[in-house]
Design a protein around this motif. Structure first.
Motif, PDB file in Angstrom:
ATOM      1  N   GLY A   1       9.481  -2.518  -5.754  1.00 57.43           N
ATOM      2  CA  GLY A   1       9.377  -4.256  -4.677  1.00 57.43           C
ATOM      3  C   GLY A   1       8.342  -4.387  -4.961  1.00 57.43           C
ATOM      4  O   GLY A   1       7.884  -5.497  -4.880  1.00 57.43           O
ATOM      5  N   ALA A   2       7.197  -3.878  -5.520  1.00 58.19           N
ATOM      6  CA  ALA A   2       6.176  -5.000  -5.884  1.00 58.19           C
ATOM      7  C   ALA A   2       5.636  -5.440  -6.541  1.00 58.19           C
ATOM      8  O   ALA A   2       5.027  -6.446  -7.029  1.00 58.19           O
ATOM      9  CB  ALA A   2       4.525  -3.323  -5.902  1.00 58.19           C
ATOM     10  N   VAL A   3       6.539  -4.955  -7.673  1.00 59.63           N
ATOM     11  CA  VAL A   3       6.716  -6.091  -9.100  1.00 59.63           C
ATOM     12  C   VAL A   3       7.572  -7.199  -8.399  1.00 59.63           C
ATOM     13  O   VAL A   3       6.655  -7.540  -8.558  1.00 59.63           O
ATOM     14  CB  VAL A   3       7.461  -5.234 -10.197  1.00 59.63           C
ATOM     15  CG1 VAL A   3       7.503  -6.012 -11.324  1.00 59.63           C
ATOM     16  CG2 VAL A   3       6.717  -3.808 -10.477  1.00 59.63           C
ATOM     17  N   VAL A   4       8.157  -6.948  -8.227  1.00 59.38           N
ATOM     18  CA  VAL A   4       9.397  -8.206  -7.368  1.00 59.38           C
ATOM     19  C   VAL A   4       8.564  -9.463  -6.722  1.00 59.38           C
ATOM     20  O   VAL A   4       8.504 -10.171  -7.036  1.00 59.38           O
ATOM     21  CB  VAL A   4      10.554  -7.694  -7.342  1.00 59.38           C
ATOM     22  CG1 VAL A   4      11.197  -8.962  -6.865  1.00 59.38           C
ATOM     23  CG2 VAL A   4      11.535  -6.857  -7.820  1.00 59.38           C
ATOM     24  N   ASN A   5       7.909  -8.243  -5.728  1.00 57.93           N
ATOM     25  CA  ASN A   5       6.750  -9.368  -4.605  1.00 57.93           C
ATOM     26  C   ASN A   5       5.923 -10.248  -5.798  1.00 57.93           C
ATOM     27  O   ASN A   5       5.152 -11.047  -4.894  1.00 57.93           O
ATOM     28  CB  ASN A   5       6.153  -7.878  -3.789  1.00 57.93           C
ATOM     29  CG  ASN A   5       5.643  -8.682  -2.825  1.00 57.93           C
ATOM     30  OD1 ASN A   5       6.104  -9.691  -2.303  1.00 57.93           O
ATOM     31  ND2 ASN A   5       4.325  -8.273  -2.899  1.00 57.93           N
ATOM     32  N   THR A   6       5.061  -9.196  -6.805  1.00 58.40           N
ATOM     33  CA  THR A   6       3.885  -9.934  -7.202  1.00 58.40           C
ATOM     34  C   THR A   6       4.771 -10.927  -7.396  1.00 58.40           C
ATOM     35  O   THR A   6       3.841 -12.297  -8.264  1.00 58.40           O
ATOM     36  CB  THR A   6       3.954  -9.582  -8.175  1.00 58.40           C
ATOM     37  OG1 THR A   6       3.218  -7.451  -8.332  1.00 58.40           O
ATOM     38  CG2 THR A   6       2.730  -9.680  -8.752  1.00 58.40           C
TER      39      THR A   6
ATOM     40  N   GLY B   1      18.862   5.251   1.777  1.00 59.72           N
ATOM     41  CA  GLY B   1      17.469   4.815   2.511  1.00 59.72           C
ATOM     42  C   GLY B   1      16.940   4.197   2.037  1.00 59.72           C
ATOM     43  O   GLY B   1      15.284   3.268   2.201  1.00 59.72           O
ATOM     44  N   PHE B   2      15.884   5.612   1.831  1.00 59.96           N
ATOM     45  CA  PHE B   2      14.968   4.950   1.185  1.00 59.96           C
ATOM     46  C   PHE B   2      14.318   4.661   0.271  1.00 59.96           C
ATOM     47  O   PHE B   2      13.312   3.554  -0.045  1.00 59.96           O
ATOM     48  CB  PHE B   2      14.495   6.767   0.066  1.00 59.96           C
ATOM     49  CG  PHE B   2      14.195   7.814   1.260  1.00 59.96           C
ATOM     50  CD1 PHE B   2      14.200   8.168   2.979  1.00 59.96           C
ATOM     51  CD2 PHE B   2      13.023   8.333   0.357  1.00 59.96           C
ATOM     52  CE1 PHE B   2      13.312   9.149   3.390  1.00 59.96           C
ATOM     53  CE2 PHE B   2      12.373   9.956   1.690  1.00 59.96           C
ATOM     54  CZ  PHE B   2      12.483   9.869   2.695  1.00 59.96           C
ATOM     55  N   GLY B   3      15.193   4.412  -0.703  1.00 62.47           N
ATOM     56  CA  GLY B   3      15.106   3.124  -1.448  1.00 62.47           C
ATOM     57  C   GLY B   3      14.952   1.584  -0.456  1.00 62.47           C
ATOM     58  O   GLY B   3      13.874   0.839  -1.543  1.00 62.47           O
ATOM     59  N   VAL B   4      15.619   1.312  -0.399  1.00 61.54           N
ATOM     60  CA  VAL B   4      15.539  -0.053   0.706  1.00 61.54           C
ATOM     61  C   VAL B   4      14.413  -0.182   1.378  1.00 61.54           C
ATOM     62  O   VAL B   4      13.973  -1.286   1.488  1.00 61.54           O
ATOM     63  CB  VAL B   4      17.008   0.192   1.879  1.00 61.54           C
ATOM     64  CG1 VAL B   4      16.884  -1.408   2.492  1.00 61.54           C
ATOM     65  CG2 VAL B   4      18.423  -0.212   1.107  1.00 61.54           C
ATOM     66  N   LEU B   5      14.155   1.082   1.880  1.00 63.08           N
ATOM     67  CA  LEU B   5      12.981   0.601   3.108  1.00 63.08           C
ATOM     68  C   LEU B   5      12.018   0.490   2.005  1.00 63.08           C
ATOM     69  O   LEU B   5      10.595  -0.036   2.495  1.00 63.08           O
ATOM     70  CB  LEU B   5      12.637   2.212   4.217  1.00 63.08           C
ATOM     71  CG  LEU B   5      12.616   4.082   3.587  1.00 63.08           C
ATOM     72  CD1 LEU B   5      11.542   3.354   3.126  1.00 63.08           C
ATOM     73  CD2 LEU B   5      12.649   4.708   4.430  1.00 63.08           C
ATOM     74  N   SER B   6      11.803   1.685   0.879  1.00 66.82           N
ATOM     75  CA  SER B   6      10.516   1.842   0.083  1.00 66.82           C
ATOM     76  C   SER B   6      10.537   0.079  -0.290  1.00 66.82           C
ATOM     77  O   SER B   6       9.312  -0.185  -0.326  1.00 66.82           O
ATOM     78  CB  SER B   6      10.363   3.027  -0.533  1.00 66.82           C
ATOM     79  OG  SER B   6      11.299   2.898  -1.362  1.00 66.82           O
ATOM     80  N   PHE B   7      11.455  -0.627  -0.969  1.00 65.01           N
ATOM     81  CA  PHE B   7      11.315  -1.080  -1.667  1.00 65.01           C
ATOM     82  C   PHE B   7      10.813  -2.329  -0.944  1.00 65.01           C
ATOM     83  O   PHE B   7      10.048  -3.747  -0.915  1.00 65.01           O
ATOM     84  CB  PHE B   7      12.728  -2.119  -2.067  1.00 65.01           C
ATOM     85  CG  PHE B   7      12.754  -3.137  -3.429  1.00 65.01           C
ATOM     86  CD1 PHE B   7      12.592  -3.082  -4.006  1.00 65.01           C
ATOM     87  CD2 PHE B   7      13.346  -3.980  -2.145  1.00 65.01           C
ATOM     88  CE1 PHE B   7      12.739  -4.193  -5.410  1.00 65.01           C
ATOM     89  CE2 PHE B   7      13.570  -5.885  -3.286  1.00 65.01           C
ATOM     90  CZ  PHE B   7      13.580  -5.696  -4.097  1.00 65.01           C
ATOM     91  N   SER B   8      11.517  -2.830   0.855  1.00 66.97           N
ATOM     92  CA  SER B   8      11.301  -4.183   1.553  1.00 66.97           C
ATOM     93  C   SER B   8       9.651  -3.758   2.492  1.00 66.97           C
ATOM     94  O   SER B   8       9.395  -4.811   2.199  1.00 66.97           O
ATOM     95  CB  SER B   8      12.007  -3.951   3.079  1.00 66.97           C
ATOM     96  OG  SER B   8      14.046  -3.805   2.520  1.00 66.97           O
ATOM     97  N   LEU B   9       9.033  -2.578   1.835  1.00 65.94           N
ATOM     98  CA  LEU B   9       7.561  -2.195   2.492  1.00 65.94           C
ATOM     99  C   LEU B   9       6.617  -3.153   1.850  1.00 65.94           C
ATOM    100  O   LEU B   9       5.665  -3.563   2.357  1.00 65.94           O
ATOM    101  CB  LEU B   9       7.149  -1.221   2.661  1.00 65.94           C
ATOM    102  CG  LEU B   9       6.514  -0.403   3.947  1.00 65.94           C
ATOM    103  CD1 LEU B   9       6.313  -1.026   4.710  1.00 65.94           C
ATOM    104  CD2 LEU B   9       5.160   1.011   2.951  1.00 65.94           C
ATOM    105  N   ALA B  10       7.049  -3.358   0.546  1.00 67.27           N
ATOM    106  CA  ALA B  10       5.730  -4.024  -0.613  1.00 67.27           C
ATOM    107  C   ALA B  10       5.905  -5.910   0.560  1.00 67.27           C
ATOM    108  O   ALA B  10       4.599  -6.342   0.122  1.00 67.27           O
ATOM    109  CB  ALA B  10       6.681  -4.182  -1.793  1.00 67.27           C
TER     110      ALA B  10
END
Length: 417
Positions: A271-276, A314-323
């Motif tokens: 998520g952080a990479v895509v976000n960047t 669920g873990f993947g979705v929430l952690s990806f979105s958190l960034a």
């Protein structure tokens, strides 16, 4: 290229210091858990460590904003890093768990002051047009700490003991402090020292009134702030049951639970990479609103899961979105809170957040005890979904109706000079 290098030199120095500190925090957290567990043999004694942080916030944040807004923030950050390094360095020499709790409480006090101080300094240092990109890099750095910190801690445990890891953590704070000295002061230090009033109840009351007036005059800004804080409160409360849920409901082995946590780390990093790459092109309301909503959706998937695969999704979705949610919130905060009262606003609302974290953590723990762990996690996730739904609605609704362009507004009235 030379122009880009010089314009981003200080932000990258700051990011390096933040990254070093984040890695140290993870090493410290894991090592301290093992030390206390080894000394007491009690999981409850380890759990008490997690209550010390919000308690320290309650003890410091009612007065720390007054100090933050009136001191040189760079020098205050350096002093807090040095103080925490010294306190962490003496931890291994303590033989009593109560002495350890006392020192950890003081370390957490320093961290509670450091967070709003660094946010104020970052807002002053980073120009408005670079903040969203900087915050996306910061999310990437945070995810890197989440992945690298535990790995380094594990390596140090293999080479030595948790005490060695504690000493390494003290060195990371020393390094972060000296890196901070490479950054500009941004304030007239002589003027700051000359105008610093004595800390008194009258001054504190005046500053609390400044925060109250700002909240009343900008209810939308503080509404978004409060709803995002509530989301993080519920996340902290739900995370306290993570291990119990994985063991009792999902029936995972230690290895499977470790892999589940690794998936969360990978999600944060992705998520952080895509976000960047894309955050600069995405409006702030979308980052906050949809990012937060998908965090709660991830928790809902996790709460209703009965298998490792669904929990991992669920873990993947929430952690990806958190960034994305964090980048949006940091940018919103920096654009909409006047920098000269940012320390006071952040500290007072941090105090409220810490109070709610204690209440929510105790409540969800009692619910798990009286009914079931899954019922508690489902209930907490549903509350989070309602909070983020309101946050998403208010973000988009206000942006559509308002002519003030609050997300990009640089002309907000300044309080509390």
């Amino acid at each position: 290229m030379k122009k880009v290098f010089y314009s981003w030199k200080n932000p990258f120095i700051l990011l390096f210091g933040i990254g070093l500190s984040n890695i140290g925090d993870w090493i410290y957290l894991i090592a301290l858990n093992l030390i206390v567990l080894d000394m007491t043999g009690s999981p409850l004694a380890v759990a008490a460590l997690y209550i010390l942080k919000p308690l320290a916030t309650l003890f410091t944040n009612f007065w720390s904003g007054t100090v933050i807004d009136r001191l040189n923030q760079r020098n205050l950050m350096f002093g807090l890093d040095m103080a925490r390094a010294v306190l962490i360095f003496i931890l291994p020499s303590l033989s009593s768990v109560w002495l350890i709790y006392s020192v950890v409480f003081m370390i957490n006090m320093g961290s509670s002051i450091f967070e709003p101080t660094s946010m104020t300094y970052i807002t002053k240092l980073i120009p408005s047009q670079k903040r969203k990109r900087f915050n996306s890099f910061r999310s990437l750095i945070d995810s890197g700490g989440f992945l690298i910190g535990p790995a380094i801690a594990g390596l140090l445990f293999m080479l030595g003991t948790p005490y060695m890891a504690i000493y390494v953590n003290a060195l990371t704070f020393l390094g972060s402090g000296f890196i901070t000295l490479l950054l500009p002061q941004l304030d007239d230090l002589t003027l700051k020292q000359k105008n610093l009033p004595n800390l008194s109840f009258g001054l504190l009351k005046k500053d609390w009134n400044v925060v109250r007036l700002f909240t009343r005059n900008y209810p939308y800004v503080m509404g978004v702030y409060f709803l995002f804080s509530l989301m993080m409160v519920m996340a902290a409360a739900l995370d306290s049951l993570e291990a119990s849920f994985s063991k009792e409901v999902l029936k995972l082995t230690d290895a499977e639970y470790g892999f589940l946590v690794s998936i969360a780390g990978a999600g944060i990093a992705a998520g952080a990479v895509v976000n960047t790459l894309f955050a600069k092109r995405i409006i702030t309301s979308l980052l906050i609103g949809l990012g937060s909503l998908f965090v709660s959706i991830g928790y809902m998937v996790y709460a209703f899961s009965l298998s490792f695969e669904i929990a991992a999704l669920g873990f993947g979705v929430l952690s990806f979105s958190l960034a994305f949610a964090n980048t949006g919130f940091y940018t919103f905060y920096q654009e909409n809170i006047p920098v000269n009262v940012m320390g006071r606003v952040g500290s007072i609302y941090g105090l409220i957040e810490a109070f709610f974290i204690i209440i929510a953590t105790v409540s969800i723990g009692l619910t798990a005890q009286l009914w079931s762990v899954q019922f508690a996690v489902i209930g907490g996730s549903f509350i989070m979904l309602l909070v983020t739904g309101a946050l998403c609605y208010i973000s988009f609704h206000y942006e559509e109706k308002s002519d003030e362009k609050i997300y990009e507004n640089e002309n907000i009235k300044v309080y509390g000079k």
